[in-house]
Write an enzyme that holds these catalytic residues in place. Structure first.
Site, PDB file in Angstrom:
ATOM      1  N   ALA A 101       0.852  -1.186   0.000  1.00 14.08           N
ATOM      2  CA  ALA A 101       0.000   0.000   0.000  1.00 14.08           C
ATOM      3  C   ALA A 101       0.887   1.235   0.000  1.00 14.08           C
ATOM      4  O   ALA A 101       2.041   1.190   0.426  1.00 14.08           O
ATOM      5  CB  ALA A 101      -0.901  -0.008   1.222  1.00 14.08           C
ATOM      6  N   TYR A 102       0.317   2.318  -0.472  1.00 16.49           N
ATOM      7  CA  TYR A 102       1.045   3.583  -0.552  1.00 16.49           C
ATOM      8  C   TYR A 102       0.635   4.492   0.590  1.00 16.49           C
ATOM      9  O   TYR A 102      -0.552   4.677   0.867  1.00 16.49           O
ATOM     10  CB  TYR A 102       0.812   4.241  -1.918  1.00 16.49           C
ATOM     11  CG  TYR A 102       1.545   3.454  -2.972  1.00 16.49           C
ATOM     12  CD1 TYR A 102       2.836   3.802  -3.333  1.00 16.49           C
ATOM     13  CD2 TYR A 102       0.986   2.312  -3.524  1.00 16.49           C
ATOM     14  CE1 TYR A 102       3.541   3.034  -4.245  1.00 16.49           C
ATOM     15  CE2 TYR A 102       1.681   1.544  -4.436  1.00 16.49           C
ATOM     16  CZ  TYR A 102       2.961   1.913  -4.791  1.00 16.49           C
ATOM     17  OH  TYR A 102       3.659   1.142  -5.674  1.00 16.49           O
TER      18      TYR A 102
END
Length: 161
Positions: A29-30
């Site tokens: 995930a960012y």
């Protein structure tokens, strides 16, 4: 400073599986995502966790910094993710002096399969296996960041392969 130099290709068929390792599940995930930089957290099926900072405008060459982090802290960071968590299984496939990484996506991107090969120079010309299709290096819609943030042309990526 580490440089990431990689080319990406769509994968055609299943022939690559004959030469692949057992693969490893990845969730990523960012935490931060901008046009020229990103910070992502990645959790591996074997218990490892890493933070990666990438900086650069091109998809072919970027500065890359990676750090091992505590698994529990990485799980907690997922709560702060922007966009979707990417789910994939990564397989390593040796081919004529290079190790290709083949990502088989799950979740909202189920059906998409992308191969990437890391290079030591932008002038490297790796032999292309017969199971790679169209090159997508530089096509932002095939970047994990774009896929996580839902930025696409409105078409399902796996329908484009």
């Amino acid at each position: 400073m580490a440089k990431e130099i990689e080319r990406k290709f769509l994968v055609s068929g299943q022939r690559w599986r004959t030469f692949a390792d057992e693969g490893i599940a990845i969730r990523q995930a960012y935490i931060v995502a901008q046009d020229d930089r990103s910070l992502r957290v990645r959790l591996y099926g074997d218990g490892r966790a890493r933070l990666t900072l990438k900086v650069g405008h091109t998809m072919l060459v970027r500065d890359e910094y990676e750090f091992d982090v505590d698994r529990d802290e990485a799980e907690d960071m997922l709560r702060h993710a922007i966009g979707n968590v990417i789910e994939k299984v990564r397989y390593r496939v040796p081919y004529e002096g290079h190790v290709w990484e083949v990502d088989v996506y799950g979740g909202v991107h189920r059906g998409l399969v992308i191969a990437e090969v890391e290079l030591s120079s932008i002038h490297d010309e790796p032999a292309l296996p017969n199971w790679v299709g169209r090159e997508v290096t530089g096509e932002s819609r095939y970047s994990n960041q774009s896929m996580a943030l839902g930025a696409s042309t409105g078409e399902s990526l796996h329908q484009l392969t």
